[in-house]
Design an enzyme around this catalytic site. Structure first.
Site, short mmCIF file in Angstrom:
data_model
loop_
_atom_site.label_atom_id
_atom_site.label_comp_id
_atom_site.label_asym_id
_atom_site.label_seq_id
_atom_site.Cartn_x
_atom_site.Cartn_y
_atom_site.Cartn_z
N SER A 155 2.43 2.18 -4.46
CA SER A 155 2.17 0.80 -4.41
C SER A 155 1.83 0.11 -5.73
O SER A 155 2.27 -0.91 -6.09
CB SER A 155 1.02 0.78 -3.24
OG SER A 155 -0.13 1.16 -3.80
N HIS A 171 0.79 -1.24 0.01
CA HIS A 171 -0.01 -0.05 -0.03
C HIS A 171 1.00 1.37 0.00
O HIS A 171 2.14 1.27 0.44
CB HIS A 171 -0.88 0.06 1.29
CG HIS A 171 -0.08 0.31 2.69
ND1 HIS A 171 0.13 1.55 2.95
CD2 HIS A 171 0.51 -0.38 3.50
CE1 HIS A 171 0.59 1.58 4.13
NE2 HIS A 171 0.82 0.54 4.26
N CYS A 172 0.29 2.40 -0.55
CA CYS A 172 0.75 3.70 -0.37
C CYS A 172 -0.22 4.47 0.48
O CYS A 172 -0.68 4.02 1.52
CB CYS A 172 1.36 4.43 -1.60
SG CYS A 172 0.10 4.24 -2.88
N ILE A 173 -0.70 5.60 -0.05
CA ILE A 173 -1.78 6.27 0.81
C ILE A 173 -3.06 5.91 -0.02
O ILE A 173 -3.92 5.52 0.78
CB ILE A 173 -1.54 7.82 0.73
CG1 ILE A 173 -0.35 8.32 1.40
CG2 ILE A 173 -2.78 8.64 1.23
CD1 ILE A 173 0.13 9.74 1.39
#
Length: 449
Positions: free
Chosen positions: A367, A359-361
């Protein structure tokens, strides 16, 4: 006439005009067969194989062939009485009140054709409904506004079903159109929803317990009527069966009583999308910070690509890899791709049950770039194939242009050539570029069908 007799007849008539699928069921699939499927299997198939035949095709073509035989012989064969041990058909495919009229029309329209051509014409009249796997249905539920029509019995539906699913249990009566089905179902929610079904994406769930003989299911016939009508944008049938979906994604289901208690129509909660079945998931920061989401998907490892860590909920039994990477076109991906791929590979080697969430944001750019690269190097597929695969699983992905240029360059270094030119990046990201894959690719999209 049994299935074995049909196989013999089709062979005599030139079976090349008719496609029959011979399925070798596993012991588990055999144990999951319904009583009707067991009767069909015992009547016409060998002990090791099941011939998948559309029961409605058998009925229609059977009357046509019987009519042609009686005309040729100058006599009509008297229908045999059912044996005392035979049970009436109750699967919803063989007892329409106006089947005789349909069969008569079929006989007249096919008059003058050879037997093999009659069989081929009858098969072509029955539209084949595209199927959807349980994994693809899970992914679709996270991002798309799909309408789920559940054609299981009302009692089974009441026990476990997807939130927002519409029950369309079988009922006797005339079922020549979607409107007939809606009227017989006597479900107000179903009627209201399907009244405006134009350009609607529909998934139909049947009572089949596996992919064996799923075309004999009442739900498949409902899906076929929707497809033939042509109003919906798409319709797909869950061929693998609801029991498999319930085993894999039990956390998505709820009883009808719980659904009725909602003030607003219930919706499926958003979970990370499953990219490589049973191993790799792609999501956002909030999903990665939810203990309930991680527990539901049995996540064991988390790769955090650039998301903040100060306010994150960190679980003791989950291994974490935090990578600093800004979402800018000039950011270098090299170190991030190497570190994340090594972390995921190590997790897969150390535990057969490892499940990794990247994940990222937002789960859109950083991601997504990591996941696309990992799919490409793990399955030895092209960038265009890897991107198309991830896009099908998670339509939200859209790496920034700088990341895409780096992925194109790294593919050329890896294979000696690139499947995407810099000018085709925008076309690829919008899902308009046809994916081309390498002959040695191990990427399998069977669960995406």
């Amino acid at each position: 006439m049994t299935i074995a007799d049909w196989c013999s007849r089709i062979t005599q008539c030139g079976g090349g005009d008719l496609h029959l699928q011979v399925v070798e069921p596993t012991a588990t699939e055999v144990a999951q067969l319904t009583p009707r499927e067991r009767r069909v299997r015992g009547a016409g198939a060998t002990a090791a194989a099941v011939v998948e035949v559309d029961s409605e095709f058998m009925r229609t073509s059977g009357s046509t062939l019987a009519s042609s035989e009686s005309n040729a012989n100058g006599s009509r064969r008297r229908p045999s009485r059912p044996r005392d041990d035979e049970e009436p058909h109750t699967d919803g495919c063989d007892d329409d009140d106006d089947d005789d009229e349909e069969n008569l029309d079929s006989s007249r329209s096919l008059a003058g054709l050879s037997t093999s051509r009659r069989l081929s014409a009858l098969v072509r009249r029955r539209p084949r409904v595209p199927t959807i796997s349980v994994t693809t249905l899970y992914n679709v539920l996270q991002t798309n506004g799909v309408v789920v029509v559940d054609c299981r019995d009302a009692d089974e539906f009441a026990l476990r079903h997807l939130p927002g699913a519409l029950n369309c249990a079988y009922a006797k009566g005339r079922k020549k159109s979607v409107d007939d089905v809606i009227e017989l179902a006597q479900n107000r929610a179903l009627a209201l929803k399907l009244a405006a079904r134009d350009l609607m994406e529909v998934v139909v769930i049947g009572a089949n317990r596996s992919s064996v003989l799923y075309k004999m299911d009442w739900g498949y016939r409902v899906a076929r009527l929707l497809l033939a009508e042509g109003r919906v944008y798409s319709v797909r049938f869950l061929a693998q069966g609801f029991p498999l979906f319930a085993r894999k994604y039990d956390f998505l289901l709820e009883p009808r009583a719980a659904a009725a208690s909602h003030k607003r129509p219930p919706t499926v909660p958003a979970y990370p999308n499953e990219i490589l079945e049973g191993l790799l998931f792609l999501g956002n920061f909030w999903q990665a910070s939810s203990p309930d989401v991680l527990a539901a998907l049995h996540i064991t490892h988390v790769v955090n690509v650039g998301a903040p860590t100060a306010d994150r909920v960190k679980l003791a039994h989950v291994a974490y890899l935090d990578i600093e990477l800004p979402d800018r076109v000039d950011a270098d991906l090299a170190a991030t791709l190497a570190a994340s791929a090594a972390f995921i590979d190590r997790a897969a080697r150390e535990s057969s049950g490892a499940r990794v969430l990247v994940h990222c944001i937002q789960g859109v750019s950083r991601s997504a770039s990591v996941v696309i690269w990992y799919v490409m190097v793990t399955t030895r597929c092209t960038l265009s194939a890897a991107y198309a695969h991830v896009l099908k699983c998670r339509p939200l992905v859209f790496p920034n242009h700088g990341f895409m240029q780096q992925l194109v360059a790294r593919e050329a270094e890896l294979y000696g050539s690139a499947s995407v030119t810099p000018d085709e990046i925008d076309v690829l990201q919008n899902g308009l570029l046809e994916a081309c894959d390498r002959a040695s690719s191990q990427l399998r999209e069977s669960f995406l069908t």
